[in-house]
Scaffold this motif. Structure first.
Motif, PDB file in Angstrom:
ATOM      1  N   HIS A  34      -7.406  -5.446   8.059  1.00  0.00           N
ATOM      2  CA  HIS A  34      -7.667  -4.122   7.486  1.00  0.00           C
ATOM      3  C   HIS A  34      -6.381  -3.348   7.181  1.00  0.00           C
ATOM      4  O   HIS A  34      -6.426  -2.142   7.000  1.00  0.00           O
ATOM      5  CB  HIS A  34      -8.548  -3.308   8.439  1.00  0.00           C
ATOM      6  CG  HIS A  34      -9.810  -4.020   8.805  1.00  0.00           C
ATOM      7  ND1 HIS A  34     -10.815  -4.273   7.899  1.00  0.00           N
ATOM      8  CD2 HIS A  34     -10.209  -4.565   9.967  1.00  0.00           C
ATOM      9  CE1 HIS A  34     -11.787  -4.934   8.488  1.00  0.00           C
ATOM     10  NE2 HIS A  34     -11.443  -5.132   9.749  1.00  0.00           N
ATOM     11  N   ASP A  35      -5.269  -4.056   7.124  1.00  0.00           N
ATOM     12  CA  ASP A  35      -3.993  -3.393   6.854  1.00  0.00           C
ATOM     13  C   ASP A  35      -3.822  -3.140   5.362  1.00  0.00           C
ATOM     14  O   ASP A  35      -4.591  -3.628   4.544  1.00  0.00           O
ATOM     15  CB  ASP A  35      -2.829  -4.225   7.396  1.00  0.00           C
ATOM     16  CG  ASP A  35      -2.770  -5.639   6.850  1.00  0.00           C
ATOM     17  OD1 ASP A  35      -3.796  -6.138   6.354  1.00  0.00           O
ATOM     18  OD2 ASP A  35      -1.690  -6.259   6.938  1.00  0.00           O
ATOM     19  N   HIS A  36      -2.820  -2.323   5.048  1.00  0.00           N
ATOM     20  CA  HIS A  36      -2.429  -2.124   3.651  1.00  0.00           C
ATOM     21  C   HIS A  36      -1.030  -2.696   3.504  1.00  0.00           C
ATOM     22  O   HIS A  36      -0.440  -3.134   4.492  1.00  0.00           O
ATOM     23  CB  HIS A  36      -2.520  -0.641   3.251  1.00  0.00           C
ATOM     24  CG  HIS A  36      -1.660   0.314   4.029  1.00  0.00           C
ATOM     25  ND1 HIS A  36      -0.288   0.209   4.124  1.00  0.00           N
ATOM     26  CD2 HIS A  36      -1.991   1.426   4.747  1.00  0.00           C
ATOM     27  CE1 HIS A  36       0.198   1.208   4.846  1.00  0.00           C
ATOM     28  NE2 HIS A  36      -0.817   1.956   5.257  1.00  0.00           N
ATOM     29  N   PRO A  37      -0.465  -2.753   2.301  1.00  0.00           N
ATOM     30  CA  PRO A  37       0.911  -3.248   2.182  1.00  0.00           C
ATOM     31  C   PRO A  37       1.816  -2.496   3.163  1.00  0.00           C
ATOM     32  O   PRO A  37       1.696  -1.276   3.307  1.00  0.00           O
ATOM     33  CB  PRO A  37       1.285  -2.935   0.733  1.00  0.00           C
ATOM     34  CG  PRO A  37      -0.026  -2.892   0.013  1.00  0.00           C
ATOM     35  CD  PRO A  37      -1.008  -2.326   1.010  1.00  0.00           C
ATOM     36  N   HIS A  38       2.679  -3.225   3.843  1.00  0.00           N
ATOM     37  CA  HIS A  38       3.580  -2.614   4.810  1.00  0.00           C
ATOM     38  C   HIS A  38       4.660  -1.864   4.029  1.00  0.00           C
ATOM     39  O   HIS A  38       5.484  -2.471   3.362  1.00  0.00           O
ATOM     40  CB  HIS A  38       4.179  -3.679   5.717  1.00  0.00           C
ATOM     41  CG  HIS A  38       3.132  -4.393   6.517  1.00  0.00           C
ATOM     42  ND1 HIS A  38       3.443  -5.226   7.558  1.00  0.00           N
ATOM     43  CD2 HIS A  38       1.776  -4.376   6.454  1.00  0.00           C
ATOM     44  CE1 HIS A  38       2.328  -5.708   8.092  1.00  0.00           C
ATOM     45  NE2 HIS A  38       1.304  -5.214   7.422  1.00  0.00           N
ATOM     46  N   VAL A  39       4.604  -0.539   4.114  1.00  0.00           N
ATOM     47  CA  VAL A  39       5.486   0.299   3.308  1.00  0.00           C
ATOM     48  C   VAL A  39       6.538   0.988   4.165  1.00  0.00           C
ATOM     49  O   VAL A  39       6.268   1.446   5.273  1.00  0.00           O
ATOM     50  CB  VAL A  39       4.696   1.355   2.496  1.00  0.00           C
ATOM     51  CG1 VAL A  39       3.844   0.698   1.442  1.00  0.00           C
ATOM     52  CG2 VAL A  39       3.829   2.220   3.382  1.00  0.00           C
ATOM     53  N   TYR A  40       7.746   1.049   3.615  1.00  0.00           N
ATOM     54  CA  TYR A  40       8.870   1.717   4.273  1.00  0.00           C
ATOM     55  C   TYR A  40       8.771   3.209   4.026  1.00  0.00           C
ATOM     56  O   TYR A  40       8.615   3.655   2.885  1.00  0.00           O
ATOM     57  CB  TYR A  40      10.179   1.157   3.706  1.00  0.00           C
ATOM     58  CG  TYR A  40      11.417   1.844   4.211  1.00  0.00           C
ATOM     59  CD1 TYR A  40      11.925   1.552   5.466  1.00  0.00           C
ATOM     60  CD2 TYR A  40      12.078   2.772   3.424  1.00  0.00           C
ATOM     61  CE1 TYR A  40      13.072   2.180   5.925  1.00  0.00           C
ATOM     62  CE2 TYR A  40      13.232   3.401   3.874  1.00  0.00           C
ATOM     63  CZ  TYR A  40      13.717   3.096   5.127  1.00  0.00           C
ATOM     64  OH  TYR A  40      14.852   3.716   5.590  1.00  0.00           O
ATOM     65  N   LEU A  41       8.830   3.987   5.104  1.00  0.00           N
ATOM     66  CA  LEU A  41       8.802   5.445   4.989  1.00  0.00           C
ATOM     67  C   LEU A  41      10.065   6.014   5.611  1.00  0.00           C
ATOM     68  O   LEU A  41      10.480   5.594   6.695  1.00  0.00           O
ATOM     69  CB  LEU A  41       7.569   6.020   5.689  1.00  0.00           C
ATOM     70  CG  LEU A  41       6.211   5.542   5.157  1.00  0.00           C
ATOM     71  CD1 LEU A  41       5.078   6.094   6.008  1.00  0.00           C
ATOM     72  CD2 LEU A  41       6.026   5.952   3.709  1.00  0.00           C
ATOM     73  N   ASP A  42      10.679   6.962   4.942  1.00  0.00           N
ATOM     74  CA  ASP A  42      11.899   7.623   5.413  1.00  0.00           C
ATOM     75  C   ASP A  42      11.660   9.124   5.342  1.00  0.00           C
ATOM     76  O   ASP A  42      11.553   9.694   4.257  1.00  0.00           O
ATOM     77  CB  ASP A  42      13.078   7.217   4.542  1.00  0.00           C
ATOM     78  CG  ASP A  42      14.397   7.815   4.996  1.00  0.00           C
ATOM     79  OD1 ASP A  42      14.400   8.702   5.882  1.00  0.00           O
ATOM     80  OD2 ASP A  42      15.434   7.402   4.458  1.00  0.00           O
ATOM     81  N   MET A  43      11.553   9.766   6.504  1.00  0.00           N
ATOM     82  CA  MET A  43      11.291  11.205   6.554  1.00  0.00           C
ATOM     83  C   MET A  43      12.495  12.035   6.144  1.00  0.00           C
ATOM     84  O   MET A  43      12.350  13.211   5.835  1.00  0.00           O
ATOM     85  CB  MET A  43      10.903  11.618   7.984  1.00  0.00           C
ATOM     86  CG  MET A  43       9.576  11.131   8.431  1.00  0.00           C
ATOM     87  SD  MET A  43       9.209  11.865  10.030  1.00  0.00           S
ATOM     88  CE  MET A  43       8.516  10.469  10.870  1.00  0.00           C
ATOM     89  N   GLY A  44      13.678  11.447   6.184  1.00  0.00           N
ATOM     90  CA  GLY A  44      14.883  12.219   5.895  1.00  0.00           C
ATOM     91  C   GLY A  44      14.991  13.392   6.845  1.00  0.00           C
ATOM     92  O   GLY A  44      14.788  13.249   8.043  1.00  0.00           O
TER      93      GLY A  44
END
Length: 81
Positions: A34-44
């Protein structure tokens, strides 16, 4: 794979908010299948960010270390084949 350099987080329980101890990470959605593409997130410098796939709000919490989360248990662990 022996682990991830960048922490990966998942949200199987459907939490609206997950606090994390890092500003850069990967969101996996839920555990497979049930996952989605593993996406990189950067909050800055913002301190929070919403995943565009699963709409989970991630918020930086400086009292947490590395892969720790509030609520606990949201770090993604890849299952051995």
């Amino acid at each position: 794979m022996a682990g991830h350099t960048i922490p990966h987080f998942q949200n199987d329980a459907g939490h609206d908010l997950i606090e994390v101890g890092v500003n850069e990470f990967m969101c996996c959605g839920a555990n497979p299948p049930h996952d989605h593409p593993h996406v990189y997130l950067d909050m800055g410098n913002e301190g929070e960010m919403v995943c565009g796939y699963c709409s989970t709000l991630y918020r930086y919490n400086s009292t947490l270390k590395g892969g720790d989360t509030i609520p606990p248990g949201c770090q993604f662990e890849e299952k051995a084949a």
